[in-house]
Design a protein around this motif. Structure first.
Motif, PDB file in Angstrom:
ATOM      1  N   UNK A   1       2.636   5.911  -3.126  1.00 53.54           N
ATOM      2  CA  UNK A   1       3.838   6.696  -3.453  1.00 53.54           C
ATOM      3  C   UNK A   1       4.626   7.147  -2.219  1.00 53.54           C
ATOM      4  N   UNK A   2       4.469   6.433  -1.094  1.00 54.47           N
ATOM      5  CA  UNK A   2       5.304   6.720   0.066  1.00 54.47           C
ATOM      6  C   UNK A   2       6.662   6.039  -0.072  1.00 54.47           C
ATOM      7  N   UNK A   3       6.691   4.929  -0.816  1.00 47.68           N
ATOM      8  CA  UNK A   3       7.920   4.203  -1.083  1.00 47.68           C
ATOM      9  C   UNK A   3       8.065   4.004  -2.588  1.00 47.68           C
ATOM     10  N   UNK A   4       9.296   4.032  -3.077  1.00 50.49           N
ATOM     11  CA  UNK A   4       9.527   3.800  -4.510  1.00 50.49           C
ATOM     12  C   UNK A   4       9.418   2.325  -4.845  1.00 50.49           C
ATOM     13  N   UNK A   5       9.802   1.470  -3.894  1.00 49.98           N
ATOM     14  CA  UNK A   5       9.723   0.025  -4.121  1.00 49.98           C
ATOM     15  C   UNK A   5       9.486  -0.668  -2.792  1.00 49.98           C
ATOM     16  N   UNK A   6       9.065  -1.922  -2.866  1.00 52.66           N
ATOM     17  CA  UNK A   6       8.791  -2.705  -1.671  1.00 52.66           C
ATOM     18  C   UNK A   6      10.069  -3.396  -1.216  1.00 52.66           C
TER      19      UNK A   6
ATOM     20  N   UNK B   1       0.832  -1.200   0.000  1.00 48.35           N
ATOM     21  CA  UNK B   1       0.000   0.000   0.000  1.00 48.35           C
ATOM     22  C   UNK B   1       0.868   1.253   0.000  1.00 48.35           C
ATOM     23  N   UNK B   2       2.009   1.186   0.684  1.00 43.51           N
ATOM     24  CA  UNK B   2       2.911   2.341   0.719  1.00 43.51           C
ATOM     25  C   UNK B   2       3.455   2.638  -0.675  1.00 43.51           C
ATOM     26  N   UNK B   3       3.723   1.575  -1.449  1.00 40.57           N
ATOM     27  CA  UNK B   3       4.193   1.760  -2.825  1.00 40.57           C
ATOM     28  C   UNK B   3       3.071   2.347  -3.677  1.00 40.57           C
TER      29      UNK B   3
END
Length: 268
Positions: free
Chosen positions: A6-11, A1-3
């Motif tokens: 857009x909170x993270x670029x990748x998991x 969900x963070x990806x």
């Protein structure tokens, strides 16, 4: 969900378990596909047995497309183009236990998720018997006056629903498979106690592996197989799914033997 948000670029957890298994050299049981004879027995039994005919369409579609069970149960009529003969895979239907209160409800509920990778979003060609399976499902629902009655995360008009118009659960499908195996084998053995072709124990995922094996046997390009299955990493296709049958290996080496034998002098 963070990806997704857009909170993270990748998991950062992607493939962690796979690398851990590789580091510790864990052994995994290789999946076994249905043979051609077993596959034909399954389809024939489902199509000819009134008690199980309503299960034929979904299992035929899974067997003829290689869709994951969540992709198959999540299909909507708008995802299927019968004229063009294509299936658009763009989401997955999942079911898990909501531990926390979910709008005043607790328990297991369906959700629709986008595919984990871009490769998961794909268009799968439709073989003739798969098209016929969709048409049979539509005819069955019209005759039985069954229609989709649920909306999941904005998705509705699901193709494969139960008699109440609700989404099919993977557990229900696997339970149906176990009953089908039992009754089919009982019928085969009643006709011929010495029959060598019986249905083995298998699950929904076995149908996906069987589809992959049939493609390998037909000599389909590995890249085409990867695209059809929605694998982002081709090593997954090579390492897990390229498990050709013993019969195929034997025939390939027989062909190879004939090629090597061509150098011999015909007069010898």
């Amino acid at each position: 969900m963070a990806v997704d948000d857009c909170y993270l670029r990748s998991n950062p957890s992607d493939n962690v378990l796979r690398e851990l298994k590789k580091a510790h050299q864990f052994e995994t049981n290789r999946r076994k596909a249905l043979t051609v004879a077993e596959q034909n027995l399954l389809l024939s039994y489902l199509s000819k047995t009134p008690k199980y005919q309503h299960w034929y369409p979904i299992f035929a579609v899974m067997l003829g497309t290689g869709l994951r069970v969540g992709e198959a149960t999540g299909l909507r009529w708008c995802d299927v183009d019968l004229e063009e003969g294509t299936i658009s895979v763009n989401h997955t239907l999942v079911n898990y236990d909501h531990r926390e209160n979910n709008g005043g409800r607790k328990g297991c509920y369906f959700n629709c998720h986008s595919p984990k990778t871009k490769a998961g979003v794909r268009t799968v060609p439709m073989m003739d018997f798969v098209k016929e399976a969709f048409e049979k499902e539509r005819a069955y629902q019209e005759e039985a006056e069954i229609r989709c009655t649920v909306t999941v995360d904005g998705y509705t008009d699901f193709i494969f629903v139960n008699r109440f118009g609700e989404c099919q659960h993977q557990g229900t499908l696997n339970k149906a498979i176990r009953r089908i195996i039992r009754d089919c084998n009982d019928e085969v053995l009643a006709k011929n106690p010495n029959s060598t072709v019986l249905l083995p124990r298998f699950s929904c995922h076995t149908l996906r592996h069987t589809f992959t094996t049939r493609m390998c046997e037909a000599g389909v390009n590995i890249k085409v197989i990867q695209d059809a299955l929605g694998h982002s990493d081709i090593s997954t296709t090579l390492n897990i799914y390229a498990d050709v049958t013993k019969e195929l290996r034997k025939s390939e080496f027989e062909n190879l033997d004939r090629q090597f034998a061509q150098w011999k002098d015909p007069e010898e």
